[in-house]
Design a protein around this motif. Sequence first.
Motif, PDB file in Angstrom:
ATOM      1  N   UNK A 178     -29.009  24.112 -17.446  1.00 30.18           N
ATOM      2  CA  UNK A 178     -29.335  22.874 -18.158  1.00 30.18           C
ATOM      3  C   UNK A 178     -28.101  22.255 -18.799  1.00 30.18           C
ATOM      4  N   UNK A 179     -27.206  23.097 -19.309  1.00 30.95           N
ATOM      5  CA  UNK A 179     -25.994  22.578 -19.934  1.00 30.95           C
ATOM      6  C   UNK A 179     -25.087  21.911 -18.908  1.00 30.95           C
ATOM      7  N   UNK A 180     -24.919  22.553 -17.744  1.00 32.17           N
ATOM      8  CA  UNK A 180     -24.101  21.958 -16.688  1.00 32.17           C
ATOM      9  C   UNK A 180     -24.693  20.636 -16.228  1.00 32.17           C
ATOM     10  N   UNK A 251     -11.216  26.898 -14.418  1.00 30.72           N
ATOM     11  CA  UNK A 251     -12.246  25.948 -13.997  1.00 30.72           C
ATOM     12  C   UNK A 251     -11.895  24.538 -14.446  1.00 30.72           C
ATOM     13  N   UNK A 252     -11.167  24.402 -15.538  1.00 29.79           N
ATOM     14  CA  UNK A 252     -10.731  23.072 -15.977  1.00 29.79           C
ATOM     15  C   UNK A 252      -9.722  22.494 -15.002  1.00 29.79           C
ATOM     16  N   UNK A 432     -23.285  37.163 -18.842  1.00 28.52           N
ATOM     17  CA  UNK A 432     -23.905  35.839 -18.782  1.00 28.52           C
ATOM     18  C   UNK A 432     -22.845  34.743 -18.859  1.00 28.52           C
ATOM     19  N   UNK A 433     -21.814  34.948 -19.674  1.00 27.83           N
ATOM     20  CA  UNK A 433     -20.743  33.952 -19.750  1.00 27.83           C
ATOM     21  C   UNK A 433     -19.984  33.868 -18.438  1.00 27.83           C
ATOM     22  N   UNK A 439     -21.129  29.809 -11.921  1.00 30.31           N
ATOM     23  CA  UNK A 439     -22.108  28.803 -11.524  1.00 30.31           C
ATOM     24  C   UNK A 439     -21.500  27.399 -11.596  1.00 30.31           C
ATOM     25  N   UNK A 440     -20.770  27.121 -12.664  1.00 32.19           N
ATOM     26  CA  UNK A 440     -20.112  25.817 -12.781  1.00 32.19           C
ATOM     27  C   UNK A 440     -19.035  25.647 -11.712  1.00 32.19           C
ATOM     28  N   UNK A 441     -18.294  26.722 -11.444  1.00 34.33           N
ATOM     29  CA  UNK A 441     -17.281  26.658 -10.393  1.00 34.33           C
ATOM     30  C   UNK A 441     -17.923  26.368  -9.041  1.00 34.33           C
TER      31      UNK A 441
END
Length: 456
Positions: A178-180, A251-252, A432-433, A439-441
């Motif tokens: 949800x945050x992504x 990731x940034x 989890x982190x 997941x974002x990557x």
Amino acid sequence: MGACLGACSVLSCVSCLCGSAPCVLCSCCPSSPNSTVTRLIFTAFLFLGVLVSIIMLSPSVESQLHKLPWVCEEGATTTPVILQGHIDCGSLLGHRAVYRMCFATAAFFFLFTLFMICVHSSRDPRAAVQNGFWFFKFLILVAITVGAFYIPEGSFSNIWFYFGVVGSFLFTLIQLVLLIDFAHCWNQRWLCKAEECDSRAWYAGLFFFTLLFYTLSITAVTLLFIYYTHPGTCYEGKVFIGLNLTLCFCVSIVAVLPKVQEAQPNSGLLQASVITLYTMFVTWLALSSVPDQKCNPHLLTRFGNGTILAGPDGYETHWWDAPNIVGLIVFILCTLFIGLRSSDHRQVNSLMQTEEGQSAPEIMQQRQVVAECRGQAYDNEQDGVTYSYSFFHFCLVLASLHIMMTLTNWYRPGETRKLISTWTAVWVKICASWAGLLLYLWTLVAPLLLPNRDFS
């Protein structure tokens, strides 16, 4: 507990007088779709369970829990705690009572998870149960809650602890999804506003929040090193902080690579800054669970009234510290987010089992006008549900397990040496982190690896 349940019973009695839409919320927002009102009411049921759990952690209520049948029975002394110089088998009853309260809410939502499988529209008879009969559903929740407090202790709490670990991990992943999605939608909408209005103010806003989130993340890293690490010790904490900081930096960089920008024009540093800040938050939660006096300042606290609660090793702890309070706020916001909206991205809607309304806009407007005249919520699911009933309840099951672990500081029944689980909570939160960063990557590189799929 009885007063709290009694007050909510009055509301439920009033709401049962309405048909398919509860009038408690309809009177405030009469033009709301039935699907939204229903999700809000179920979310309120969950928040009621959270409120009762918080009340049970208060010293005045906890002191009365020794009257329950599962307290101080044979085998209860497997969780001894030194309270002001003597061993009391009734200590930490609030934690064990939270286990039973959250078991009741999880069981309640799990029943609906099974009952609502494959409901495709409001024409299904089960949809009437989903959107109505609130008083009877409240009675079912109360009955399960009462029954949960009569479950013999035995190995119940030990087994339920592992359910809580798995459920909390999965709910953390849902929070990350949800945050992504929120970060992507935020960036996309502001970029569209900037193009439509031909104004640089929107770009300035994106730059400001990106800089703010990165500044907060750097500040968080600095504070974590100051308060949760020490020279010559706390090696695990140093590794966790350093590794997560490195992963966030990576990731940034990936988010602004030319090929990634070409495949996803809306990708940028705003999303990366949001994920970085949340990763630092989860890292903070993990370090606040480390069972080491030197590396965790939260183990060296006292109650406001001067009472000291310590384990056999002399560890002191308390239930309401800053990580738990912030975690509770994030939990509430995330749960409301699940109940209120659908995503702008089809891939996320497919993952979260939510879709846009199926009816034509003209038909929806007619139903809304009629609902406003009657002061009721209108049915927007006659041609197809806007969310998966079963998956929504499953998310609330995971939410119940997550809040159980949060409120009890990951207390593990049967631990004789410490009041909190040793490294279980730490590793679950750290993993989890890492899962969130991966997941974002994946959302960044998936269009490059799978060019034939639609990731719009």
